[in-house]
Design a protein around this motif. Structure first.
Motif, mmCIF file in Angstrom:
data_model
loop_
_atom_site.group_PDB
_atom_site.id
_atom_site.type_symbol
_atom_site.label_atom_id
_atom_site.label_comp_id
_atom_site.label_asym_id
_atom_site.label_seq_id
_atom_site.Cartn_x
_atom_site.Cartn_y
_atom_site.Cartn_z
ATOM 1 N N GLY A 1 6.820 0.483 10.332
ATOM 2 C CA GLY A 1 5.409 0.428 9.971
ATOM 3 C C GLY A 1 4.476 0.542 11.167
ATOM 4 N N GLN B 1 8.906 6.960 9.927
ATOM 5 C CA GLN B 1 8.162 5.969 10.703
ATOM 6 C C GLN B 1 8.982 4.689 10.747
ATOM 7 O OE1 GLN B 1 4.525 3.681 9.335
ATOM 8 N NE2 GLN B 1 3.509 5.262 10.537
ATOM 9 N N THR C 1 1.686 -2.027 -2.267
ATOM 10 C CA THR C 1 1.439 -0.580 -2.222
ATOM 11 C C THR C 1 0.227 -0.274 -3.085
ATOM 12 O OG1 THR C 1 2.912 -0.177 -4.109
ATOM 13 C CG2 THR C 1 3.890 -0.037 -1.893
ATOM 14 N N THR D 1 2.574 3.013 16.386
ATOM 15 C CA THR D 1 3.526 3.427 15.362
ATOM 16 C C THR D 1 4.674 4.140 16.056
ATOM 17 O OG1 THR D 1 2.322 5.504 14.978
ATOM 18 C CG2 THR D 1 1.829 3.663 13.508
ATOM 19 N N TRP E 1 -4.976 3.304 9.269
ATOM 20 C CA TRP E 1 -4.212 4.523 8.992
ATOM 21 C C TRP E 1 -4.314 5.550 10.114
ATOM 22 C CZ3 TRP E 1 -8.723 3.407 6.281
ATOM 23 C CH2 TRP E 1 -9.704 4.394 6.158
ATOM 24 N N VAL F 1 1.482 6.867 1.445
ATOM 25 C CA VAL F 1 1.415 8.080 2.253
ATOM 26 C C VAL F 1 0.731 9.134 1.398
ATOM 27 C CG1 VAL F 1 2.729 9.875 3.470
ATOM 28 C CG2 VAL F 1 3.580 7.521 3.443
ATOM 29 N N THR G 1 -0.537 8.056 6.890
ATOM 30 C CA THR G 1 0.276 6.905 6.498
ATOM 31 C C THR G 1 -0.601 5.669 6.633
ATOM 32 O OG1 THR G 1 1.157 6.550 8.741
ATOM 33 C CG2 THR G 1 2.390 8.018 7.296
ATOM 34 N N SER H 1 5.369 -2.513 6.810
ATOM 35 C CA SER H 1 5.559 -1.652 5.651
ATOM 36 C C SER H 1 4.321 -0.803 5.416
ATOM 37 C CB SER H 1 5.845 -2.486 4.399
ATOM 38 O OG SER H 1 6.963 -3.310 4.584
ATOM 39 N N GLN H 2 4.508 0.331 4.812
ATOM 40 C CA GLN H 2 3.393 1.195 4.441
ATOM 41 C C GLN H 2 2.910 0.846 3.045
ATOM 42 O OE1 GLN H 2 5.149 5.068 4.656
ATOM 43 N NE2 GLN H 2 5.065 5.188 6.893
ATOM 44 N N SER I 1 -1.352 1.349 6.247
ATOM 45 C CA SER I 1 -0.888 -0.028 6.288
ATOM 46 C C SER I 1 -2.072 -0.943 6.002
ATOM 47 C CB SER I 1 -0.288 -0.370 7.654
ATOM 48 O OG SER I 1 0.895 0.361 7.904
#
Length: 492
Positions: free
Chosen positions: A104, A101, A317, A245, A83, A30, A48, A26-27, A50
């Motif tokens: 992730g 994406q 997040t 990715t 990132w 962004v 993006t 998962s991110q 992570s």
């Protein structure tokens, strides 16, 4: 003695001694942030992210490990920040959208060099150069045996630390770090039916410092990118970091336009990535490096790691900074976010005005919403569900064993495949029937994973003992020992 196919596979196993495959499916966010290159201010392109949720304009080891912080990776002790730039599709009418994406990021920690040392608290580094717009080397790369043993040409190695892997799960996989720029749009439409995997290798030879003025000079690549000789003065060996990715470029097949990275790069040669060490402590990471050396690469095999579910990881997040609240980075919008020119090269890209920085208001940069005739492609991916994404398969470990013999004929390739034991796992995690209990336990050499549809296929390389009447020669008995010490001269 062993079958010929297995001997061929063993001969091509790379010299990595252990590795972890760290899924960050998962991110955390962004946006136009980069606390390494642009601390405290808006970055000049979209990334993006992570890893650690304690992220922002001024993220560092402290903020990433603050009380109550989270991580989007599966190991809860890892709050590191990882990132890369986002990928966008630019339609011929000038409208852009961010490409989805898939799954992730997958981060590898590999041990290619000896005496691997943990990244210290405060460590950070950047790999790649966002301004590069040209790759002039041959395709494919020459054999590693022809590369210089002196790693003084770091630009040569930096360019070959990028990979753009065309994914088609109906065919044999391409090698990692096989091509170092985007394939053409026509090629992707015809051949990359499951998207494009972007790959980035970080340097692993350090000079003992946690950072440098350009955030690069404290780290260098060894002579073969992954392994080989370190430059003089770079005797601290860190884990070899490798980012993967996957982007759903296949969703734009047949569309008129081009793929570009968020800094206006349509070539891919400016691909880059950033890393801030955020493990709970340097000592914990060192303990893990010393302890967790199962050749499977599965983080579940390390007793030190606390594993969280993908659903829990997906809740991690970071808040979007107020200065970026009105950025329309995903589109559809006019041009790239925000007001970034396309620079094709081959000369290096030049600096441009950054919206929201240096008295350039974000509102002065044009942005559009989708017109009535415009519609985004329908995507079928769920980023945090590993059973239907291909991020979990990885590429660099699959490449440890070449699924081909010394002959290039179809028959030889088929014979090599016979050395593999395929075990399919359905999305319900049910496992196919196990081998007979009377069969001898296999000596597993390496394991890799390939996802197709809703099934994950585990590829297990085994030693197969075959009884024959002939007496093995001394050379045959010695072969496995020899391959561990031989200079790795084949392509990656």
């Amino acid at each position: 003695m062993r079958s010929q196919a297995t001997l061929t596979a063993l001969a091509l196993v790379s010299s990595v001694s252990a590795f972890w495959r760290m899924p960050c499916r998962s991110q955390t966010g962004v946006g136009r942030l980069d606390p390494i290159m642009d601390p405290g201010e808006i970055s000049d392109h979209v990334h993006t992210f992570s890893g650690g949720g304690g992220f922002g304009f001024n993220a560092d080891y402290g903020t990433l490990n603050a009380t109550g912080s989270c991580t989007s990776c599966e190991v809860t002790q890892d709050h590191s920040a990882y990132w890369t730039p986002a990928m966008h599709f630019l339609y011929s009418n000038g409208t852009s959208v961010m490409v989805q994406q898939v799954g992730g990021m997958l981060v590898y920690y590999l041990y290619y060099l000896d005496h691997v040392k943990a990244f210290p608290a405060g460590f950070q580094m950047v790999a790649g150069n966002k301004n590069t717009r040209n790759f002039t080397g041959p395709f494919p790369d020459t054999d590693l045996s022809s590369w210089p043993t002196d790693p003084s040409d770091q630009f040569f190695l930096q360019q070959r630390a990028l990979g753009f892997n065309c994914l088609n799960y109906g065919k044999d996989p391409e090698p990692s770090l096989y091509r170092h720029q985007f394939p053409t749009k026509d090629y992707m439409d015809a051949n990359c039916q499951d998207g494009l995997r972007l790959e980035l290798a970080f340097p692993s030879c350090g000079n003992g410092s946690s950072d440098s003025l350009d955030h690069k000079s404290h780290m260098k690549y060894p002579s073969l990118v992954k392994e080989g000789n370190c430059p003089e003065g770079y005797d601290t060996h860190h884990p070899f970091l490798f980012f993967e990715t996957i982007w759903a470029t296949n969703s734009f097949a047949g569309e008129d336009g081009q793929f570009v990275l968020s800094m206006g790069d349509p070539t891919g040669t400016g691909y880059h990535g950033d890393f801030i060490m955020g493990w709970e402590s340097e000592q914990f990471l060192q303990n893990a490096l010393d302890t967790c050396q199962n050749p499977s690469g599965n983080i579940q095999d390390c007793p030190l790691f606390n594993i969280q579910s993908d659903a829990t990881a997906a809740t991690c997040t970071f808040p979007v900074p107020d200065a970026l609240a009105n950025d329309d980075v995903k589109g559809p919008r006019e041009g790239l976010a925000v007001g970034i020119p396309i620079q094709n090269g081959p000369q290096p890209a030049t600096q441009y005005l950054v919206a929201g920085r240096s008295s350039v208001p974000t509102s002065s940069i044009p942005s559009t919403t989708a017109s009535a005739s415009f519609s985004l492609p329908t995507l079928s991916y769920t980023a945090a569900n590993p059973s239907i994404t291909s991020t979990a398969q990885g590429g660099i470990i699959i490449d440890k064993v070449s699924i081909a013999s010394t002959s290039t004929s179809a028959a030889s390739s088929s014979a090599a495949w016979s050395a593999l034991n395929k075990v399919e796992y359905a999305s319900s995690s049910s496992i196919t029937e196990a081998p007979s209990a009377t069969a001898p336990a296999p000596d597993i050499i390496a394991t890799s994973y390939m996802t197709t549809g809703n099934q994950v296929v585990e590829l297990v390389i085994e030693e197969v003992e075959v009884t024959v009447t002939a007496t093995p020669s001394a050379a045959a008995r010695h072969k496995r020992h020899a391959h561990k010490h031989a200079h790795h001269a084949g392509r990656r």
